[in-house]
Design a protein around this motif. Structure first.
Motif, PDB file in Angstrom:
ATOM      1  N   TYR A   6       0.822  -1.229   0.000  1.00  0.00           N
ATOM      2  CA  TYR A   6       0.000   0.000   0.000  1.00  0.00           C
ATOM      3  C   TYR A   6       0.853   1.276   0.000  1.00  0.00           C
ATOM      4  CZ  TYR A   6      -2.305  -3.821   2.535  1.00  0.00           C
ATOM      5  OH  TYR A   6      -2.689  -5.049   2.967  1.00  0.00           O
ATOM      6  N   ASN A   7       1.778   1.349   0.930  1.00  0.00           N
ATOM      7  CA  ASN A   7       2.733   2.467   0.994  1.00  0.00           C
ATOM      8  C   ASN A   7       2.087   3.844   0.982  1.00  0.00           C
ATOM      9  OD1 ASN A   7       4.523   0.202  -0.706  1.00  0.00           O
ATOM     10  ND2 ASN A   7       5.567   1.258   0.953  1.00  0.00           N
ATOM     11  N   LEU A   8       1.061   3.978   1.799  1.00  0.00           N
ATOM     12  CA  LEU A   8       0.514   5.330   1.994  1.00  0.00           C
ATOM     13  C   LEU A   8       1.442   6.080   2.947  1.00  0.00           C
ATOM     14  CD1 LEU A   8      -3.251   4.412   2.473  1.00  0.00           C
ATOM     15  CD2 LEU A   8      -2.156   5.286   0.413  1.00  0.00           C
ATOM     16  N   ILE A   9       1.368   7.403   2.888  1.00  0.00           N
ATOM     17  CA  ILE A   9       2.210   8.182   3.810  1.00  0.00           C
ATOM     18  C   ILE A   9       1.531   8.157   5.184  1.00  0.00           C
ATOM     19  CG2 ILE A   9       3.220  10.449   4.263  1.00  0.00           C
ATOM     20  CD1 ILE A   9       3.024  10.862   1.176  1.00  0.00           C
ATOM     21  N   PRO A  10       2.193   7.561   6.159  1.00  0.00           N
ATOM     22  CA  PRO A  10       1.502   7.280   7.425  1.00  0.00           C
ATOM     23  C   PRO A  10       1.042   8.509   8.199  1.00  0.00           C
ATOM     24  CG  PRO A  10       3.822   6.661   7.539  1.00  0.00           C
ATOM     25  CD  PRO A  10       3.561   7.039   6.138  1.00  0.00           C
ATOM     26  N   VAL A  11       1.695   9.647   7.988  1.00  0.00           N
ATOM     27  CA  VAL A  11       1.311  10.831   8.786  1.00  0.00           C
ATOM     28  C   VAL A  11       0.170  11.622   8.145  1.00  0.00           C
ATOM     29  CG1 VAL A  11       3.550  11.109   9.898  1.00  0.00           C
ATOM     30  CG2 VAL A  11       3.122  12.254   7.716  1.00  0.00           C
ATOM     31  N   LEU A  12      -0.268  11.180   6.976  1.00  0.00           N
ATOM     32  CA  LEU A  12      -1.347  11.902   6.289  1.00  0.00           C
ATOM     33  C   LEU A  12      -2.642  11.085   6.317  1.00  0.00           C
ATOM     34  CD1 LEU A  12       0.527  13.229   3.100  1.00  0.00           C
ATOM     35  CD2 LEU A  12       0.200  14.379   5.291  1.00  0.00           C
ATOM     36  N   THR A  13      -3.769  11.779   6.311  1.00  0.00           N
ATOM     37  CA  THR A  13      -5.059  11.090   6.244  1.00  0.00           C
ATOM     38  C   THR A  13      -5.274  10.583   4.818  1.00  0.00           C
ATOM     39  OG1 THR A  13      -6.225  13.090   5.600  1.00  0.00           O
ATOM     40  CG2 THR A  13      -6.024  12.678   7.971  1.00  0.00           C
ATOM     41  N   ALA A  14      -6.343   9.805   4.662  1.00  0.00           N
ATOM     42  CA  ALA A  14      -6.654   9.271   3.319  1.00  0.00           C
ATOM     43  C   ALA A  14      -6.813  10.428   2.332  1.00  0.00           C
ATOM     44  CB  ALA A  14      -7.923   8.442   3.385  1.00  0.00           C
ATOM     45  N   MET A  15      -7.570  11.425   2.743  1.00  0.00           N
ATOM     46  CA  MET A  15      -7.797  12.593   1.879  1.00  0.00           C
ATOM     47  C   MET A  15      -6.461  13.258   1.527  1.00  0.00           C
ATOM     48  SD  MET A  15      -9.985  14.699   0.479  1.00  0.00           S
ATOM     49  CE  MET A  15     -11.526  15.242   1.150  1.00  0.00           C
ATOM     50  N   GLU A  16      -5.617  13.441   2.515  1.00  0.00           N
ATOM     51  CA  GLU A  16      -4.330  14.109   2.274  1.00  0.00           C
ATOM     52  C   GLU A  16      -3.409  13.261   1.403  1.00  0.00           C
ATOM     53  OE1 GLU A  16      -4.104  16.723   6.409  1.00  0.00           O
ATOM     54  OE2 GLU A  16      -3.417  14.649   6.364  1.00  0.00           O
ATOM     55  N   ASN A  17      -3.458  11.937   1.600  1.00  0.00           N
ATOM     56  CA  ASN A  17      -2.664  11.053   0.744  1.00  0.00           C
ATOM     57  C   ASN A  17      -3.089  11.207  -0.707  1.00  0.00           C
ATOM     58  OD1 ASN A  17      -0.584   8.954   1.656  1.00  0.00           O
ATOM     59  ND2 ASN A  17      -1.993   9.023   3.397  1.00  0.00           N
ATOM     60  N   VAL A  18      -4.394  11.299  -0.907  1.00  0.00           N
ATOM     61  CA  VAL A  18      -4.897  11.433  -2.284  1.00  0.00           C
ATOM     62  C   VAL A  18      -4.548  12.815  -2.837  1.00  0.00           C
ATOM     63  CG1 VAL A  18      -6.984  11.391  -3.716  1.00  0.00           C
ATOM     64  CG2 VAL A  18      -6.716   9.742  -1.867  1.00  0.00           C
ATOM     65  N   GLU A  19      -4.604  13.801  -1.961  1.00  0.00           N
ATOM     66  CA  GLU A  19      -4.304  15.175  -2.396  1.00  0.00           C
ATOM     67  C   GLU A  19      -2.814  15.392  -2.677  1.00  0.00           C
ATOM     68  OE1 GLU A  19      -5.973  18.739  -0.484  1.00  0.00           O
ATOM     69  OE2 GLU A  19      -7.035  17.310   0.786  1.00  0.00           O
ATOM     70  N   PHE A  20      -1.993  14.554  -2.059  1.00  0.00           N
ATOM     71  CA  PHE A  20      -0.549  14.806  -2.054  1.00  0.00           C
ATOM     72  C   PHE A  20       0.039  15.011  -3.454  1.00  0.00           C
ATOM     73  CE2 PHE A  20       3.949  13.897  -1.446  1.00  0.00           C
ATOM     74  CZ  PHE A  20       4.219  14.587  -0.287  1.00  0.00           C
ATOM     75  N   THR A  21      -0.300  14.112  -4.365  1.00  0.00           N
ATOM     76  CA  THR A  21       0.284  14.240  -5.716  1.00  0.00           C
ATOM     77  C   THR A  21      -0.241  15.485  -6.420  1.00  0.00           C
ATOM     78  OG1 THR A  21      -1.392  12.733  -6.540  1.00  0.00           O
ATOM     79  CG2 THR A  21       0.761  11.787  -6.063  1.00  0.00           C
ATOM     80  N   MET A  22      -1.483  15.874  -6.091  1.00  0.00           N
ATOM     81  CA  MET A  22      -2.009  17.113  -6.690  1.00  0.00           C
ATOM     82  C   MET A  22      -1.273  18.336  -6.134  1.00  0.00           C
ATOM     83  SD  MET A  22      -6.101  16.594  -7.153  1.00  0.00           S
ATOM     84  CE  MET A  22      -6.498  15.885  -5.577  1.00  0.00           C
ATOM     85  N   MET A  23      -0.910  18.227  -4.858  1.00  0.00           N
ATOM     86  CA  MET A  23      -0.134  19.324  -4.260  1.00  0.00           C
ATOM     87  C   MET A  23       1.214  19.446  -4.961  1.00  0.00           C
ATOM     88  SD  MET A  23      -0.694  19.560  -0.204  1.00  0.00           S
ATOM     89  CE  MET A  23      -1.104  17.938   0.353  1.00  0.00           C
TER      90      MET A  23
END
Lengths: 428, 231
Positions: B94-111
């Protein structure tokens, strides 16, 4: 529809707003990463706070001690500016006197920036009591004027200050002890008179003073200027004018003005000229403080390197994923620096508050170093030291500490940057 | 439309000084909208192939074209930008960024693309809704199950509207029912939005859904056939 307003179809921000956005994002991630391993972050944070508080306290204490040494020397005798006949400072003989003191006094009255001044007759001679004798300095002063120039009146611990009465002297505590005299006892002073003969007179101790300088207290005895003049056959001549200026920062300008008004027959010396060793000690202490800052910075850098390396190694897989999803390595580098920078800034803010608070508190109540009083008085400091908080200390801490923490994170950040995404993602 | 072309790609690793030939000359074309599975036994080179197609690794020899652009000459930054805009990744763990929420993980690449907050929020919410995980928006990875995390990872992979999604053993850590759900979702994305999916897997249920199945053996394509899912 999923793709109708997908990023590819939407407006992206301008360059600067993108940078702001990314920095904001990196700050958020960096902050949460700090909270991720709270114990480790708190330990580093505390070490920064303690380091800053210690270095500020050390800095403030040193500055306080040096300032006290300087102020005590100025206050006990030296004053801000001294005026003599040309050559007196190099050859302190009675023949180097000022024959027309009114000329100097007119200039002193007309020069702006001068708060107080006092004429003196200074002579080196032999002081004897019924039980002992000692070399010493006999200073004839105008009692009224001198009390505004030096702290002698405030330093009287027994008896009273000079009234101007014939043959009265106030004598320093350690000199009195050596001569084994007390209030009312007689002291004979002998010194070269203007004629070249030995001038002598009998004085009676009316006051004993004690300053914070043991060296000063071993040698000085004050009497009225008329007594001294009479003993040394000086008539109305003066050997020294001691001057106190309103603003010490203007001392050089005022001295220059006096020099130009008085001409070549006089020498005008500031405390910097008169206390060269003390002034060079001030410079030396300041240099030493930079060495202390360097040592603290080095210790901090290795602490930060260690902490950030641990943090980077724990997150190798995460960095690999960040690279895989398109995060540029520069931003990963920046993210690691920001984490350390945040710790540095927070630690600096709290350390600065704590250090400043402590310094301000102790600058009022002082720190009693009575157990070292003998050593401190030999340096002219006094047993109670009042640390000082200066803008330089605050500025040094504000610049050096956050910079140090960021510098400490450079190597771990480079390690993070050099990771290869494939290897990093597989890292266990 | 061709999205990936590999010409005589070789990859050689050094394992303690001993060269290991992971890929021995791969020629391959992937077109838009494919649902391709690369399968093969362990050590056959399927993950290496996927990594090279995803510009995560460089070929030792041969040429790799992504959307007709050769990536061999691109700088590290250019490749990062390419991955950000054109590729989506789903990893086994999965390798989500552990310190970010689901929403923030999804937003991350857009950021990373510099998209403003409102657009980012709207788009992330839309993707989470589409993947039926909107209620997870404020949860962090450690508050989610493996299947939920993998759905968030899919959301992260597709949110920038990439041309290609590369999934390395996406069901390996999931139970079969959750894995099946995830694959249903990916098939839907592929069908509804013509997204290209390339899997590396030896999971039977992934292989069974492949519309194109590439079987690797000893670093070479042993078999390349269409219509596995229909078979």
């Amino acid at each position: 529809m999923l793709h109708t307003d997908a990023p590819g179809n939407t407006r992206q921000n301008g360059r600067w707003s993108s940078i702001v956005l990314i920095v904001k994002m990196l700050l958020t991630v960096a902050w949460r990463n700090l909270l991720r391993n709270r114990r480790r972050s708190v330990i580093v944070f505390i070490s920064i706070v303690v380091g800053i508080t210690a270095v500020m306290f050390n800095d403030g204490l040193s500055i306080g001690m040096i300032s006290q040494m300087l102020e005590n020397s100025i206050g006990s005798h030296v004053s801000h500016i001294q005026i003599h006949a040309k050559g007196f400072n190099d050859n302190r003989v009675i023949q180097n006197n000022m024959a027309t003191p009114s000329e100097v006094e007119n200039v002193l009255r007309d020069t702006p920036g001068i708060a107080h001044w006092s004429p003196r007759v200074v002579s080196f001679g032999l002081l004897s009591s019924a039980l002992n004798s000692s070399g010493g300095v006999i200073v004839g002063v105008d009692p009224e004027r001198e009390q505004d120039v030096t702290t002698i009146r405030r330093s009287i611990v027994e008896g009273s200050y000079l009234t101007g009465a014939p043959r009265e002297v106030v004598i320093a505590r350690r000199l009195a002890d050596k001569l084994q005299v007390g209030l009312g006892d007689k002291v004979v002073g002998m010194a070269s008179a203007l004629s070249g003969d030995v001038g002598s007179d009998l004085f009676r101790v009316t006051g004993i003073f004690e300053t914070v300088s043991s060296e000063f207290d071993k040698a000085y005895m004050f009497t009225s200027i008329d007594n001294a003049r009479s003993m040394l056959e000086l008539e109305d001549r003066v050997l020294e004018y001691a001057v106190i200026v309103r603003d010490i920062n203007e001392v050089e300008d005022i001295a220059a003005s006096l020099r130009s008004k008085l001409g070549d027959e006089y020498e005008v010396l500031t405390y910097i000229d008169l206390l060269p060793i003390l002034v060079s000690q001030v410079d030396m202490y300041q240099s030493m403080m930079y060495v202390v800052y360097l040592i603290i910075a080095l210790a901090m850098i290795f602490g930060i390197i260690n902490t950030m390396l641990m943090s980077v190694f724990e997150r190798i897989q995460e960095f690999g994923v960040l690279m895989a999803i398109g995060m540029r390595v520069r931003r990963i580098f920046l993210m690691v620096l920001l984490e350390a920078g945040m710790l540095g800034v927070l630690g600096t803010a709290v350390g600065l508050l704590l250090g400043s608070g402590l310094l301000l508190l102790f600058s009022h109540i002082g720190i009693d170093f009575s157990i070292f009083s003998e050593g401190l008085t030999s340096f002219g400091v006094g047993a109670v030291i009042y640390p000082r908080l200066t803008p330089d200390t605050i500025l040094n801490v504000l610049i050096i500490i956050p910079l140090t923490t960021v510098l400490g994170a450079v190597y771990p950040a480079v390690r993070a940057m050099r990771l290869q995404p494939v290897a990093a993602i597989r890292y266990v | 439309m061709e999205v990936i072309r590999l010409e005589n790609v070789e990859k050689t690793y050094s394992d303690n000084g001993v060269p290991v030939h992971a890929l021995r000359g791969i020629d391959l074309r992937i077109t838009q909208g494919e649902f391709t599975v690369i399968a093969g036994p362990s050590g056959s080179g399927k993950t290496t192939l996927l990594n090279i197609m995803g510009a995560l690794d460089r070929a030792s020899k041969g040429k790799v074209f992504l959307e007709k652009e050769s990536i061999g000459e691109k700088s590290r930054d250019e490749i990062s930008a390419f991955r950000l805009e054109k590729l989506g990744f789903v990893f086994q763990a999965y390798n989500l960024i552990p310190v970010l929420t689901a929403m923030e993980n999804v937003e991350f690449t857009m950021m990373l693309l510099g998209i403003d907050e409102k657009q980012r929020r709207d788009r992330a919410r839309e993707v989470l809704r589409e993947l039926d995980i909107e209620e997870l928006a404020n949860k962090r990875p450690n508050e989610m199950s493996g299947g939920q995390q993998q759905r968030v990872a899919v959301a992260r992979a597709i949110v920038n509207n990439p041309s290609i999604i590369l999934a390395d053993e996406p069901t390996a850590n999931l139970d079969s029912a959750t894995g099946a759900n995830l694959l249903d979702l990916m098939e839907k994305m592929n069908r509804d939005h013509n997204l290209t999916f390339i899997f590396s897997s030896h999971d039977r249920q992934v292989i069974d859904r492949a519309r194109r199945l590439i079987i690797l053996k000893d670093g070479l394509i042993a078999e390349d056939r269409n219509g596995s899912a229909e078979a």
